[in-house]
Design an enzyme around this catalytic site. Structure first.
Site, PDB file in Angstrom:
ATOM      1  CE  LYS A   1     -12.919  -6.674   2.349  1.00  3.54           C
ATOM      2  NZ  LYS A   1     -11.996  -5.966   1.439  1.00  3.54           N
TER       3      LYS A   1
ATOM      4  NE  ARG B 133      -2.917  -7.624  -3.924  1.00  5.44           N
ATOM      5  CZ  ARG B 133      -3.534  -8.377  -3.045  1.00  5.44           C
ATOM      6  NH1 ARG B 133      -2.886  -8.843  -2.020  1.00  5.44           N
ATOM      7  NH2 ARG B 133      -4.803  -8.673  -3.190  1.00  5.44           N
TER       8      ARG B 133
ATOM      9  CB  SER C 164      -4.305  -6.534   4.622  1.00  5.35           C
ATOM     10  OG  SER C 164      -3.931  -5.257   4.180  1.00  5.35           O
TER      11      SER C 164
ATOM     12  CG  HIS D 250      -1.920  -1.039   1.332  1.00  8.94           C
ATOM     13  ND1 HIS D 250      -2.013  -1.867   2.428  1.00  8.94           N
ATOM     14  CD2 HIS D 250      -2.891  -1.435   0.482  1.00  8.94           C
ATOM     15  CE1 HIS D 250      -3.010  -2.718   2.252  1.00  8.94           C
ATOM     16  NE2 HIS D 250      -3.561  -2.477   1.073  1.00  8.94           N
TER      17      HIS D 250
END
Length: 161
Positions: free
Chosen positions: A41, A90, A128, A17
């Protein structure tokens, strides 16, 4: 003034990030890191905790503002007078979802463009979720996240043995 929004859950922020943030700053005068408050989430950290970690990590960058938000991203971007949205990619697998979101956001706010940025190759694999899983299992995440985030992760998982 060129204002960009970099939205995400950032649960927690990673070096990937941060690399995208660095790249985005070369394109804009001000970058708002928008921390999505998406409880569906089931994030590890609250939106305000995530925002505070980002503020701590980016304390030396005056062109970055960090704010938690909920609701439509396009409405948040309009409220900040943003010109464009930054999205990190990504892998090819990210593209399908990101394309759908970019087209939806364009439909909702045609004046706001979406720009896709890729992190450096050495950060492509970082997520993450990966950082949280390694930290939960007691592993070293120093190559994945900044020290403040590493500390927060270890404090969060302390005593989970």
């Amino acid at each position: 003034m060129r204002i960009a929004i970099y939205p995400g859950t950032f649960d927690p922020i990673t070096y990937g990030h941060l690399d995208v943030i660095k790249r985005a700053l070369s394109l804009c005068d001000k970058l708002v890191v928008a921390v999505a408050d998406r409880r569906e989430k089931a994030p590890l950290f609250s939106a305000e905790e995530r925002a505070e970690l980002i503020r701590e990590v980016l304390a030396d960058e005056p062109r970055v503002e960090t704010e938690a938000f909920s609701g439509l991203l396009t409405e948040f971007a309009k409220s900040k007078n943003a010109n464009f949205l930054i999205r990190g990619l990504r892998a090819v697998s990210d593209f399908d979802y990101e394309l759908q979101m970019a087209l939806t956001n364009r439909n909702l706010a045609p004046e706001i463009e979406t720009i896709f940025l890729m992190p450096a190759e050495n950060y492509i694999f970082i997520s993450s979720s990966l950082a949280k899983e390694i930290a939960r299992l007691g592993g070293d995440v120093s190559e994945l996240v900044p020290p403040a985030v590493e500390k927060a992760l270890h404090e969060c998982f302390a005593g989970n043995d």
